[in-house]
Design a protein around this motif. Sequence first.
Motif, PDB file in Angstrom:
ATOM      1  N   PHE A   1       0.850  -1.187   0.000  1.00 22.87           N
ATOM      2  CA  PHE A   1       0.000   0.000   0.000  1.00 22.87           C
ATOM      3  C   PHE A   1       0.886   1.238   0.000  1.00 22.87           C
ATOM      4  N   ASP A   2       0.377   2.331  -0.585  1.00 21.92           N
ATOM      5  CA  ASP A   2       1.032   3.627  -0.473  1.00 21.92           C
ATOM      6  C   ASP A   2       0.745   4.141   0.932  1.00 21.92           C
ATOM      7  N   GLU A   3       1.746   4.757   1.566  1.00 18.52           N
ATOM      8  CA  GLU A   3       1.517   5.318   2.901  1.00 18.52           C
ATOM      9  C   GLU A   3       1.927   6.777   2.914  1.00 18.52           C
TER      10      GLU A   3
ATOM     11  N   ILE B   1       5.233  13.002   4.004  1.00 16.32           N
ATOM     12  CA  ILE B   1       5.933  12.144   3.056  1.00 16.32           C
ATOM     13  C   ILE B   1       4.956  11.137   2.485  1.00 16.32           C
ATOM     14  N   LYS B   2       5.176  10.752   1.240  1.00 13.62           N
ATOM     15  CA  LYS B   2       4.459   9.628   0.620  1.00 13.62           C
ATOM     16  C   LYS B   2       5.498   8.568   0.326  1.00 13.62           C
ATOM     17  N   ILE B   3       5.237   7.358   0.793  1.00 14.68           N
ATOM     18  CA  ILE B   3       6.110   6.224   0.489  1.00 14.68           C
ATOM     19  C   ILE B   3       5.308   5.264  -0.371  1.00 14.68           C
ATOM     20  N   GLU B   4       5.809   5.018  -1.574  1.00 11.47           N
ATOM     21  CA  GLU B   4       5.077   4.197  -2.534  1.00 11.47           C
ATOM     22  C   GLU B   4       5.087   2.734  -2.144  1.00 11.47           C
ATOM     23  N   LYS B   5       4.008   2.044  -2.496  1.00 17.63           N
ATOM     24  CA  LYS B   5       3.894   0.623  -2.191  1.00 17.63           C
ATOM     25  C   LYS B   5       5.073  -0.150  -2.775  1.00 17.63           C
ATOM     26  N   ASN B   6       5.354  -1.292  -2.169  1.00 19.69           N
ATOM     27  CA  ASN B   6       6.452  -2.177  -2.568  1.00 19.69           C
ATOM     28  C   ASN B   6       7.823  -1.536  -2.381  1.00 19.69           C
TER      29      ASN B   6
END
Length: 121
Positions: free
Chosen positions: A57-59, A85-90
Amino acid sequence: MSKKKYTIQNRPFVVPTTDGKVIKEHFGIASTGNSKLSIAHMIAPPGWSEPHQTPEFDEYTFIIKGKKQFIVDGDIVVLNAGESIKIEKNTKVQYANPFSESCEYIAICMPAFSIDLAHRA
């Protein structure tokens, strides 16, 4: 009578923890059954950390008070109050608060947070 087109959440699901972290999920799988999105208010105590994970999931994280450390694909990132911040999935990530003050923040996950999708190491 028409159906209301809004939901007020004043009884978030309090996630049981053993590490001193406070997690109150306002919307998501545990609180409302919504698997598309989760929104949680969190307080991470000083010295807190989680294992590395590679979530599906994106967080998005918004820091309200204090600061929080992220290790994202080996990069150390520290955010202060008012930053996000956005942390992309995987993406391999570790969340921590190695600082002397608690960190209060909001976390939004799309799709919703689930321990099965977090893939913690």
